[in-house]
Design a protein around this motif. Structure first.
Motif, mmCIF file in Angstrom:
data_model
loop_
_atom_site.group_PDB
_atom_site.id
_atom_site.type_symbol
_atom_site.label_atom_id
_atom_site.label_comp_id
_atom_site.label_asym_id
_atom_site.label_seq_id
_atom_site.Cartn_x
_atom_site.Cartn_y
_atom_site.Cartn_z
ATOM 1 N N ILE A 1 -14.472 3.047 5.318
ATOM 2 C CA ILE A 1 -16.402 2.598 4.441
ATOM 3 C C ILE A 1 -16.943 3.753 5.065
ATOM 4 O O ILE A 1 -17.298 3.551 5.936
ATOM 5 C CB ILE A 1 -16.130 0.780 4.696
ATOM 6 C CG1 ILE A 1 -15.019 0.541 4.923
ATOM 7 C CG2 ILE A 1 -17.195 1.148 3.670
ATOM 8 C CD1 ILE A 1 -14.328 -0.151 5.824
ATOM 9 N N ALA B 1 -15.168 3.524 -3.514
ATOM 10 C CA ALA B 1 -14.020 2.708 -2.786
ATOM 11 C C ALA B 1 -13.232 2.530 -1.626
ATOM 12 O O ALA B 1 -12.655 4.246 -1.915
ATOM 13 C CB ALA B 1 -13.617 1.621 -4.130
ATOM 14 N N ALA C 1 -11.717 -3.351 2.665
ATOM 15 C CA ALA C 1 -11.744 -4.206 1.246
ATOM 16 C C ALA C 1 -13.560 -4.852 0.977
ATOM 17 O O ALA C 1 -14.405 -5.075 0.529
ATOM 18 C CB ALA C 1 -10.634 -5.046 0.804
ATOM 19 N N GLN C 2 -13.815 -6.448 1.922
ATOM 20 C CA GLN C 2 -14.234 -7.365 2.400
ATOM 21 C C GLN C 2 -15.587 -6.848 2.459
ATOM 22 O O GLN C 2 -16.242 -6.637 2.194
ATOM 23 C CB GLN C 2 -13.995 -7.967 3.081
ATOM 24 C CG GLN C 2 -14.779 -9.859 3.229
ATOM 25 C CD GLN C 2 -14.572 -10.563 4.370
ATOM 26 O OE1 GLN C 2 -13.151 -10.508 4.937
ATOM 27 N NE2 GLN C 2 -15.833 -11.611 4.323
ATOM 28 N N HIS D 1 1.277 -1.040 -0.226
ATOM 29 C CA HIS D 1 0.196 0.039 0.105
ATOM 30 C C HIS D 1 0.808 1.268 -0.037
ATOM 31 O O HIS D 1 0.255 2.758 -0.169
ATOM 32 C CB HIS D 1 -0.816 -0.051 1.305
ATOM 33 C CG HIS D 1 -2.112 -1.156 1.342
ATOM 34 N ND1 HIS D 1 -2.604 -0.934 0.185
ATOM 35 C CD2 HIS D 1 -2.120 -2.513 1.297
ATOM 36 C CE1 HIS D 1 -3.600 -2.656 0.487
ATOM 37 N NE2 HIS D 1 -3.190 -2.952 1.311
ATOM 38 N N ALA E 1 -16.482 -3.977 1.759
ATOM 39 C CA ALA E 1 -17.160 -2.348 1.449
ATOM 40 C C ALA E 1 -17.831 -3.346 -0.231
ATOM 41 O O ALA E 1 -18.280 -2.929 -1.015
ATOM 42 C CB ALA E 1 -15.465 -1.313 0.532
ATOM 43 N N ALA E 2 -16.782 -4.337 -0.191
ATOM 44 C CA ALA E 2 -17.683 -5.287 -0.863
ATOM 45 C C ALA E 2 -18.708 -6.303 -0.807
ATOM 46 O O ALA E 2 -20.253 -5.522 -1.886
ATOM 47 C CB ALA E 2 -16.756 -6.556 -1.402
ATOM 48 N N MET F 1 -6.356 -3.613 5.588
ATOM 49 C CA MET F 1 -7.198 -3.181 4.192
ATOM 50 C C MET F 1 -8.300 -3.700 3.300
ATOM 51 O O MET F 1 -8.547 -3.805 3.143
ATOM 52 C CB MET F 1 -5.773 -2.983 3.570
ATOM 53 C CG MET F 1 -5.279 -1.526 4.022
ATOM 54 S SD MET F 1 -6.215 0.375 3.719
ATOM 55 C CE MET F 1 -5.712 -0.095 2.180
ATOM 56 N N ALA F 2 -7.459 -5.247 3.867
ATOM 57 C CA ALA F 2 -8.441 -6.554 3.607
ATOM 58 C C ALA F 2 -9.105 -6.930 4.096
ATOM 59 O O ALA F 2 -10.697 -7.336 3.394
ATOM 60 C CB ALA F 2 -7.784 -7.789 3.296
ATOM 61 N N GLU G 1 -21.208 -3.640 -1.572
ATOM 62 C CA GLU G 1 -21.621 -2.893 -3.046
ATOM 63 C C GLU G 1 -22.550 -3.802 -3.017
ATOM 64 O O GLU G 1 -23.813 -3.840 -4.088
ATOM 65 C CB GLU G 1 -20.487 -2.871 -3.651
ATOM 66 C CG GLU G 1 -20.208 -1.665 -5.114
ATOM 67 C CD GLU G 1 -18.760 -2.065 -5.586
ATOM 68 O OE1 GLU G 1 -17.510 -2.050 -4.936
ATOM 69 O OE2 GLU G 1 -19.095 -1.074 -6.202
ATOM 70 N N GLU H 1 -10.059 3.869 -0.125
ATOM 71 C CA GLU H 1 -8.515 4.150 -0.048
ATOM 72 C C GLU H 1 -8.043 4.021 0.747
ATOM 73 O O GLU H 1 -6.522 3.689 0.396
ATOM 74 C CB GLU H 1 -8.343 5.576 -0.254
ATOM 75 C CG GLU H 1 -7.381 6.125 -1.910
ATOM 76 C CD GLU H 1 -7.395 7.607 -2.511
ATOM 77 O OE1 GLU H 1 -8.424 7.708 -2.053
ATOM 78 O OE2 GLU H 1 -7.142 8.034 -3.114
#
Ligand SMILES: *Cc1c(COP(=O)(O)O)cnc(C)c1O
Length: 405
Positions: free
Chosen positions: A351, A345, A328-329, A237, A331-332, A324-325, A335, A347
Protein backbone atom coordinates in the motif's frame (compact mmCIF):
# COMPACT_ATOMS: atom_id res chain seq x y z
CA UNK A 1 37.74 -40.60 20.54
CA UNK A 2 38.46 -37.16 22.04
CA UNK A 3 35.81 -35.86 24.39
CA UNK A 4 34.60 -32.39 23.34
CA UNK A 5 31.20 -31.36 24.78
CA UNK A 6 30.98 -28.46 22.31
CA UNK A 7 29.97 -30.99 19.67
CA UNK A 8 27.41 -32.82 21.81
CA UNK A 9 23.72 -32.23 22.39
CA UNK A 10 23.79 -29.82 25.35
CA UNK A 11 20.21 -30.10 26.59
CA UNK A 12 20.56 -27.30 29.18
CA UNK A 13 22.29 -24.87 26.86
CA UNK A 14 19.82 -25.51 24.05
CA UNK A 15 16.86 -25.21 26.41
CA UNK A 16 18.25 -21.85 27.65
CA UNK A 17 18.45 -20.57 24.07
CA UNK A 18 14.78 -21.46 23.57
CA UNK A 19 13.72 -19.71 26.81
CA UNK A 20 15.65 -16.65 25.69
CA UNK A 21 13.71 -16.52 22.40
CA UNK A 22 10.81 -14.94 24.30
CA UNK A 23 13.04 -11.93 25.12
CA UNK A 24 11.69 -8.72 23.61
CA UNK A 25 13.92 -6.16 21.93
CA UNK A 26 15.64 -4.08 24.59
CA UNK A 27 17.70 -1.15 23.34
CA UNK A 28 19.33 -0.47 26.73
CA UNK A 29 20.53 -4.07 27.06
CA UNK A 30 21.64 -3.93 23.44
CA UNK A 31 23.67 -0.72 23.92
CA UNK A 32 25.26 -2.11 27.08
CA UNK A 33 26.12 -5.41 25.39
CA UNK A 34 27.59 -3.59 22.42
CA UNK A 35 30.08 -1.83 24.73
CA UNK A 36 31.36 -5.17 26.03
CA UNK A 37 32.01 -6.68 22.59
CA UNK A 38 35.81 -7.05 22.31
CA UNK A 39 37.30 -4.93 19.53
CA UNK A 40 39.80 -7.66 18.65
CA UNK A 41 39.40 -11.41 18.47
CA UNK A 42 39.60 -12.70 22.06
CA UNK A 43 42.70 -14.81 22.65
CA UNK A 44 40.92 -16.85 25.29
CA UNK A 45 37.25 -17.75 24.89
CA UNK A 46 34.68 -17.33 27.64
CA UNK A 47 32.80 -20.66 27.15
CA UNK A 48 29.42 -21.17 25.52
CA UNK A 49 27.32 -20.66 28.66
CA UNK A 50 29.12 -17.41 29.57
CA UNK A 51 28.77 -16.05 26.05
CA UNK A 52 25.05 -16.77 25.91
CA UNK A 53 23.74 -13.80 28.01
CA UNK A 54 25.87 -11.35 26.00
CA UNK A 55 24.64 -12.93 22.78
CA UNK A 56 21.03 -12.64 23.96
CA UNK A 57 21.35 -8.93 24.80
CA UNK A 58 23.12 -8.24 21.53
CA UNK A 59 21.33 -10.45 18.99
CA UNK A 60 17.85 -10.68 20.52
CA UNK A 61 17.86 -7.33 22.33
CA UNK A 62 19.00 -5.46 19.24
CA UNK A 63 16.56 -7.08 16.81
CA UNK A 64 13.39 -5.78 15.15
CA UNK A 65 10.31 -7.84 16.01
CA UNK A 66 8.75 -8.76 12.68
CA UNK A 67 5.73 -10.34 14.38
CA UNK A 68 4.92 -7.14 16.30
CA UNK A 69 1.33 -5.85 16.22
CA UNK A 70 2.41 -2.77 14.21
CA UNK A 71 5.03 -4.45 11.97
CA UNK A 72 3.76 -3.41 8.54
CA UNK A 73 6.66 -1.73 6.70
CA UNK A 74 8.66 -4.29 4.74
CA UNK A 75 8.55 -7.50 2.70
CA UNK A 76 10.17 -9.38 5.60
CA UNK A 77 7.65 -11.63 7.36
CA UNK A 78 7.77 -13.24 10.78
CA UNK A 79 8.66 -16.95 10.60
CA UNK A 80 6.61 -19.86 12.04
CA UNK A 81 8.21 -21.79 14.93
CA UNK A 82 8.65 -25.01 13.00
CA UNK A 83 11.08 -23.21 10.65
CA UNK A 84 13.20 -22.25 13.68
CA UNK A 85 13.40 -25.89 14.73
CA UNK A 86 14.28 -27.04 11.20
CA UNK A 87 16.96 -24.34 10.96
CA UNK A 88 18.45 -25.68 14.19
CA UNK A 89 18.44 -29.23 12.78
CA UNK A 90 20.06 -27.91 9.60
CA UNK A 91 22.83 -26.23 11.59
CA UNK A 92 23.44 -29.38 13.63
CA UNK A 93 23.54 -31.67 10.56
CA UNK A 94 25.37 -29.21 8.26
CA UNK A 95 24.60 -31.13 5.08
CA UNK A 96 26.22 -29.99 1.84
CA UNK A 97 23.94 -30.23 -1.18
CA UNK A 98 26.92 -30.06 -3.51
CA UNK A 99 27.43 -33.81 -3.04
CA UNK A 100 24.74 -36.52 -2.81
CA UNK A 101 27.02 -38.35 -0.37
CA UNK A 102 26.93 -35.46 2.13
CA UNK A 103 23.20 -34.73 1.92
CA UNK A 104 21.19 -37.80 0.91
CA UNK A 105 17.87 -36.79 2.47
CA UNK A 106 18.30 -33.05 1.98
CA UNK A 107 18.63 -33.43 -1.80
CA UNK A 108 15.41 -35.46 -1.94
CA UNK A 109 13.62 -32.85 0.19
CA UNK A 110 14.69 -30.05 -2.17
CA UNK A 111 13.58 -32.04 -5.23
CA UNK A 112 10.20 -32.60 -3.62
CA UNK A 113 9.71 -28.93 -2.68
CA UNK A 114 10.55 -27.86 -6.25
CA UNK A 115 8.26 -30.56 -7.71
CA UNK A 116 5.41 -29.45 -5.44
CA UNK A 117 5.69 -25.75 -6.26
CA UNK A 118 6.78 -25.60 -9.92
CA UNK A 119 3.34 -26.56 -11.36
CA UNK A 120 1.72 -23.52 -9.69
CA UNK A 121 3.81 -21.42 -12.09
CA UNK A 122 3.47 -23.71 -15.11
CA UNK A 123 7.16 -24.64 -14.79
CA UNK A 124 8.72 -28.11 -14.95
CA UNK A 125 11.34 -27.79 -12.20
CA UNK A 126 14.29 -25.74 -10.98
CA UNK A 127 16.34 -25.40 -7.82
CA UNK A 128 16.71 -23.44 -4.61
CA UNK A 129 18.97 -20.42 -4.20
CA UNK A 130 19.51 -18.04 -1.26
CA UNK A 131 17.63 -15.09 -2.75
CA UNK A 132 15.77 -13.78 -5.77
CA UNK A 133 18.85 -11.69 -6.51
CA UNK A 134 20.61 -15.01 -7.21
CA UNK A 135 17.47 -16.47 -8.85
CA UNK A 136 17.30 -13.52 -11.29
CA UNK A 137 21.00 -13.81 -12.14
CA UNK A 138 20.57 -17.57 -12.68
CA UNK A 139 17.58 -17.01 -14.99
CA UNK A 140 19.35 -14.40 -17.13
CA UNK A 141 22.40 -16.64 -17.31
CA UNK A 142 20.18 -19.46 -18.66
CA UNK A 143 18.53 -17.03 -21.11
CA UNK A 144 21.95 -16.00 -22.45
CA UNK A 145 23.36 -19.52 -22.79
CA UNK A 146 20.23 -21.41 -23.89
CA UNK A 147 18.74 -18.80 -26.24
CA UNK A 148 21.74 -16.56 -26.95
CA UNK A 149 19.98 -13.36 -25.90
CA UNK A 150 22.12 -10.24 -26.17
CA UNK A 151 20.08 -7.87 -24.04
CA UNK A 152 17.86 -7.68 -21.00
CA UNK A 153 14.72 -5.54 -21.36
CA UNK A 154 12.92 -4.73 -18.11
CA UNK A 155 10.53 -2.13 -16.71
CA UNK A 156 12.44 0.95 -15.49
CA UNK A 157 11.10 0.14 -12.01
CA UNK A 158 12.65 -3.37 -11.98
CA UNK A 159 14.53 -4.51 -8.89
CA UNK A 160 18.21 -3.54 -8.74
CA UNK A 161 19.16 -7.24 -9.11
CA UNK A 162 18.06 -7.16 -12.78
CA UNK A 163 20.47 -4.46 -14.08
CA UNK A 164 23.10 -5.96 -11.76
CA UNK A 165 22.68 -9.40 -13.39
CA UNK A 166 22.76 -7.88 -16.90
CA UNK A 167 26.02 -6.15 -16.07
CA UNK A 168 27.62 -9.31 -14.63
CA UNK A 169 26.58 -11.33 -17.68
CA UNK A 170 27.79 -8.71 -20.17
CA UNK A 171 24.27 -8.19 -21.55
CA UNK A 172 22.95 -4.84 -22.76
CA UNK A 173 20.31 -3.39 -20.44
CA UNK A 174 17.20 -1.72 -21.91
CA UNK A 175 14.87 -0.05 -19.40
CA UNK A 176 11.25 0.02 -20.60
CA UNK A 177 8.74 2.80 -19.80
CA UNK A 178 6.20 2.30 -17.02
CA UNK A 179 2.96 3.98 -15.90
CA UNK A 180 2.52 6.18 -12.81
CA UNK A 181 2.38 3.15 -10.51
CA UNK A 182 5.48 1.55 -12.02
CA UNK A 183 3.75 -1.02 -14.22
CA UNK A 184 5.27 -1.83 -17.64
CA UNK A 185 3.46 0.00 -20.47
CA UNK A 186 2.76 -2.74 -23.03
CA UNK A 187 2.86 -0.27 -25.94
CA UNK A 188 6.38 0.89 -25.05
CA UNK A 189 7.75 -2.61 -25.36
CA UNK A 190 8.63 -4.09 -28.76
CA UNK A 191 11.44 -5.97 -30.56
CA UNK A 192 12.37 -8.75 -28.20
CA UNK A 193 13.81 -11.18 -30.81
CA UNK A 194 17.25 -11.03 -29.14
CA UNK A 195 16.04 -10.15 -25.66
CA UNK A 196 15.32 -11.58 -22.31
CA UNK A 197 12.15 -9.73 -21.35
CA UNK A 198 11.78 -9.39 -17.58
CA UNK A 199 8.25 -8.95 -16.23
CA UNK A 200 7.80 -8.18 -12.56
CA UNK A 201 4.98 -9.75 -10.53
CA UNK A 202 4.84 -7.54 -7.46
CA UNK A 203 7.10 -4.50 -7.95
CA UNK A 204 9.21 -3.83 -4.86
CA UNK A 205 8.07 -0.21 -4.47
CA UNK A 206 4.37 -0.45 -5.33
CA UNK A 207 3.49 -4.15 -5.68
CA UNK A 208 2.10 -3.77 -9.20
CA UNK A 209 2.11 -6.67 -11.67
CA UNK A 210 3.42 -6.09 -15.21
CA UNK A 211 1.12 -7.26 -18.05
CA UNK A 212 1.91 -10.98 -18.00
CA UNK A 213 0.13 -11.30 -21.37
CA UNK A 214 3.58 -10.32 -22.76
CA UNK A 215 5.08 -13.57 -21.45
CA UNK A 216 6.26 -15.72 -24.35
CA UNK A 217 6.69 -12.74 -26.71
CA UNK A 218 10.49 -12.56 -26.38
CA UNK A 219 13.40 -14.91 -27.06
CA UNK A 220 13.18 -15.60 -23.30
CA UNK A 221 10.68 -14.30 -20.74
CA UNK A 222 11.68 -14.19 -17.10
CA UNK A 223 9.08 -13.33 -14.47
CA UNK A 224 10.52 -11.81 -11.30
CA UNK A 225 7.82 -12.96 -8.87
CA UNK A 226 10.09 -12.54 -5.82
CA UNK A 227 7.31 -10.87 -3.86
CA UNK A 228 3.95 -11.83 -5.38
CA UNK A 229 4.70 -15.37 -6.62
CA UNK A 230 3.14 -17.04 -3.54
CA UNK A 231 -0.26 -15.60 -4.56
CA UNK A 232 -0.36 -18.63 -6.89
CA UNK A 233 -1.09 -20.77 -3.79
CA UNK A 234 -4.29 -18.79 -3.12
CA UNK A 235 -7.37 -19.79 -5.09
CA UNK A 236 -8.71 -16.28 -4.57
CA UNK A 237 -5.63 -14.42 -5.82
CA UNK A 238 -3.86 -16.84 -8.20
CA UNK A 239 -5.64 -15.39 -11.29
CA UNK A 240 -3.77 -12.09 -10.76
CA UNK A 241 -0.67 -13.87 -12.10
CA UNK A 242 -2.39 -15.45 -15.09
CA UNK A 243 0.04 -15.71 -18.00
CA UNK A 244 3.03 -16.53 -15.76
CA UNK A 245 2.81 -20.10 -17.09
CA UNK A 246 4.02 -18.87 -20.50
CA UNK A 247 7.33 -17.63 -19.04
CA UNK A 248 10.63 -19.47 -19.53
CA UNK A 249 11.73 -18.87 -15.94
CA UNK A 250 10.23 -17.60 -12.68
CA UNK A 251 11.96 -16.33 -9.51
CA UNK A 252 10.23 -16.50 -6.10
CA UNK A 253 11.65 -15.45 -2.71
CA UNK A 254 10.57 -17.97 -0.07
CA UNK A 255 11.86 -15.65 2.69
CA UNK A 256 9.18 -13.13 1.75
CA UNK A 257 5.59 -14.40 1.36
CA UNK A 258 6.36 -18.07 2.05
CA UNK A 259 7.34 -17.05 5.61
CA UNK A 260 10.78 -18.71 5.43
CA UNK A 261 13.91 -17.76 7.34
CA UNK A 262 16.52 -16.02 5.19
CA UNK A 263 18.11 -17.03 2.87
CA UNK A 264 15.58 -18.97 0.84
CA UNK A 265 14.34 -18.57 -2.74
CA UNK A 266 13.54 -20.60 -5.84
CA UNK A 267 14.33 -20.42 -9.54
CA UNK A 268 11.92 -22.34 -11.78
CA UNK A 269 12.31 -23.16 -15.47
CA UNK A 270 9.88 -24.15 -18.20
CA UNK A 271 12.52 -26.46 -19.75
CA UNK A 272 14.51 -27.43 -16.68
CA UNK A 273 16.69 -29.94 -18.50
CA UNK A 274 17.93 -27.40 -21.07
CA UNK A 275 18.42 -24.72 -18.42
CA UNK A 276 20.24 -26.96 -15.96
CA UNK A 277 22.47 -28.32 -18.72
CA UNK A 278 23.49 -24.78 -19.62
CA UNK A 279 24.21 -24.01 -15.95
CA UNK A 280 26.18 -27.21 -15.23
CA UNK A 281 29.86 -27.69 -14.52
CA UNK A 282 31.67 -30.93 -13.82
CA UNK A 283 34.88 -31.25 -11.83
CA UNK A 284 37.45 -33.68 -10.49
CA UNK A 285 35.98 -34.20 -7.04
CA UNK A 286 32.31 -33.74 -8.01
CA UNK A 287 30.20 -36.90 -8.09
CA UNK A 288 27.42 -35.08 -9.98
CA UNK A 289 27.57 -31.88 -12.04
CA UNK A 290 27.35 -28.64 -10.08
CA UNK A 291 24.20 -26.84 -11.27
CA UNK A 292 23.86 -23.07 -10.97
CA UNK A 293 25.76 -20.40 -9.10
CA UNK A 294 26.28 -21.96 -5.70
CA UNK A 295 29.02 -24.31 -4.59
CA UNK A 296 28.62 -25.70 -1.10
CA UNK A 297 25.21 -24.87 0.27
CA UNK A 298 22.92 -26.02 3.03
CA UNK A 299 19.52 -27.67 3.16
CA UNK A 300 17.45 -24.49 2.80
CA UNK A 301 14.55 -26.60 1.48
CA UNK A 302 14.03 -28.32 4.85
CA UNK A 303 12.16 -25.49 6.68
CA UNK A 304 10.07 -24.82 3.55
CA UNK A 305 9.28 -28.54 3.17
CA UNK A 306 8.25 -28.57 6.84
CA UNK A 307 5.79 -25.69 6.40
CA UNK A 308 4.35 -27.07 3.16
CA UNK A 309 3.73 -30.33 5.03
CA UNK A 310 2.38 -28.63 8.15
CA UNK A 311 0.16 -26.03 6.47
CA UNK A 312 -0.48 -27.48 3.01
CA UNK A 313 -1.67 -25.24 0.19
CA UNK A 314 -4.74 -24.33 2.22
CA UNK A 315 -2.75 -23.15 5.24
CA UNK A 316 -0.55 -20.98 3.03
CA UNK A 317 -3.55 -19.60 1.15
CA UNK A 318 -5.32 -18.76 4.40
CA UNK A 319 -2.37 -16.67 5.65
CA UNK A 320 -1.70 -14.97 2.32
CA UNK A 321 -5.42 -14.17 1.95
CA UNK A 322 -5.37 -12.70 5.46
CA UNK A 323 -2.46 -10.44 4.47
CA UNK A 324 -4.34 -9.36 1.32
CA UNK A 325 -7.47 -8.60 3.37
CA UNK A 326 -5.46 -6.49 5.80
CA UNK A 327 -3.94 -4.54 2.88
CA UNK A 328 -7.42 -3.90 1.46
CA UNK A 329 -8.66 -2.74 4.87
CA UNK A 330 -5.76 -0.31 5.28
CA UNK A 331 -6.18 1.01 1.72
CA UNK A 332 -9.91 1.57 2.35
CA UNK A 333 -9.06 3.53 5.50
CA UNK A 334 -6.58 5.75 3.58
CA UNK A 335 -9.03 6.29 0.75
CA UNK A 336 -11.81 7.38 3.11
CA UNK A 337 -9.60 9.65 5.22
CA UNK A 338 -9.62 13.12 3.58
CA UNK A 339 -6.22 13.99 5.10
CA UNK A 340 -4.57 11.02 3.36
CA UNK A 341 -3.85 10.14 -0.25
CA UNK A 342 -3.69 6.62 -1.74
CA UNK A 343 -1.49 6.08 -4.83
CA UNK A 344 -3.77 3.30 -6.09
CA UNK A 345 -5.69 0.27 -4.92
CA UNK A 346 -3.04 -2.26 -3.77
CA UNK A 347 -2.59 -5.12 -6.21
CA UNK A 348 -0.39 -7.44 -4.14
CA UNK A 349 -0.49 -6.28 -0.52
CA UNK A 350 1.78 -3.23 -0.95
CA UNK A 351 0.00 0.00 0.00
CA UNK A 352 1.54 3.30 -1.13
CA UNK A 353 0.10 6.37 0.59
CA UNK A 354 0.94 9.76 2.15
CA UNK A 355 -0.59 12.67 4.04
CA UNK A 356 -2.09 15.40 1.84
CA UNK A 357 -1.21 18.63 3.62
CA UNK A 358 1.39 17.59 6.18
CA UNK A 359 5.12 17.50 5.49
CA UNK A 360 6.10 13.84 4.96
CA UNK A 361 9.18 13.79 7.24
CA UNK A 362 7.32 15.38 10.15
CA UNK A 363 4.38 13.00 9.71
CA UNK A 364 6.45 9.83 9.40
CA UNK A 365 8.50 10.77 12.48
CA UNK A 366 5.21 10.63 14.44
CA UNK A 367 4.45 7.09 13.21
CA UNK A 368 5.53 4.12 15.32
CA UNK A 369 8.77 2.53 14.16
CA UNK A 370 8.23 -0.35 11.74
CA UNK A 371 4.76 0.75 10.62
CA UNK A 372 5.73 2.26 7.25
CA UNK A 373 8.77 2.57 5.02
CA UNK A 374 9.62 5.32 2.53
CA UNK A 375 9.70 5.00 -1.24
CA UNK A 376 9.94 7.16 -4.35
CA UNK A 377 7.30 6.65 -7.05
CA UNK A 378 7.60 8.60 -10.32
CA UNK A 379 10.03 10.97 -8.62
CA UNK A 380 7.77 11.73 -5.65
CA UNK A 381 8.19 10.61 -2.03
CA UNK A 382 5.53 8.29 -0.56
CA UNK A 383 5.02 6.03 2.41
CA UNK A 384 4.78 2.31 1.86
CA UNK A 385 3.21 -0.44 3.93
CA UNK A 386 3.61 -4.13 3.14
CA UNK A 387 1.20 -6.81 4.34
CA UNK A 388 3.82 -9.50 4.99
CA UNK A 389 2.91 -9.97 8.66
CA UNK A 390 -0.11 -12.28 9.07
CA UNK A 391 -0.39 -11.36 12.77
CA UNK A 392 -0.39 -7.57 12.29
CA UNK A 393 -3.09 -5.77 14.31
CA UNK A 394 -4.59 -3.67 11.53
CA UNK A 395 -6.99 -1.80 13.84
CA UNK A 396 -4.01 -0.74 15.96
CA UNK A 397 -2.11 0.29 12.79
CA UNK A 398 -5.03 2.47 11.67
CA UNK A 399 -5.37 3.97 15.15
CA UNK A 400 -1.64 4.83 15.19
CA UNK A 401 -1.92 6.57 11.80
CA UNK A 402 -4.99 8.54 13.03
CA UNK A 403 -3.04 9.68 16.07
CA UNK A 404 -0.16 10.92 13.88
CA UNK A 405 -2.46 13.05 11.71
C1 LIG B 1 12.81 -8.61 -3.00
C2 LIG B 1 12.83 -8.56 -4.47
C3 LIG B 1 13.93 -9.04 -5.20
C4 LIG B 1 15.18 -9.51 -4.53
O1 LIG B 1 14.92 -10.63 -3.76
P1 LIG B 1 15.94 -11.06 -2.62
O2 LIG B 1 15.44 -12.41 -2.25
O3 LIG B 1 15.81 -10.03 -1.54
O4 LIG B 1 17.31 -11.06 -3.21
C5 LIG B 1 13.86 -9.05 -6.57
N1 LIG B 1 12.77 -8.60 -7.21
C6 LIG B 1 11.70 -8.12 -6.55
C7 LIG B 1 10.51 -7.66 -7.32
C8 LIG B 1 11.70 -8.09 -5.15
O5 LIG B 1 10.64 -7.59 -4.49
Amino acid sequence: MPHDPSFQIAADGLSDTIQLLAKACDSDAFEAALKTVPSALPHQGQSESTALPLLADLVLGGAKQLDAALSFAHMDPPTPWLTWAMTLWNARLNQNLLHPATAPAARIVEERVVAWLAPYFGMSGGHMVPSSTVANLTALWAARDVKGVTEVAAPDTAHVSIPKAAKLLGLRYRPLPTDREGRLLPGGATHFEQSCLVLVAGATSTGVIDPLSLAGKAAWTHVDAAWAGPLRLSNAHAPKLEGIERADSVAVSAHKWLFQPKESALIFFKDTQAAHEALSFGGAYLAVPNVGLLGSHGAMAVPLFAMLLAWGQEGYAERIDRCMAVAAQFAAFVENEPKLELLAAPETGVIVWRPRHIELDAFSSRLPNGLASRTIVAGEPWLRCVAANPVVDIDAVIEAVRLAL
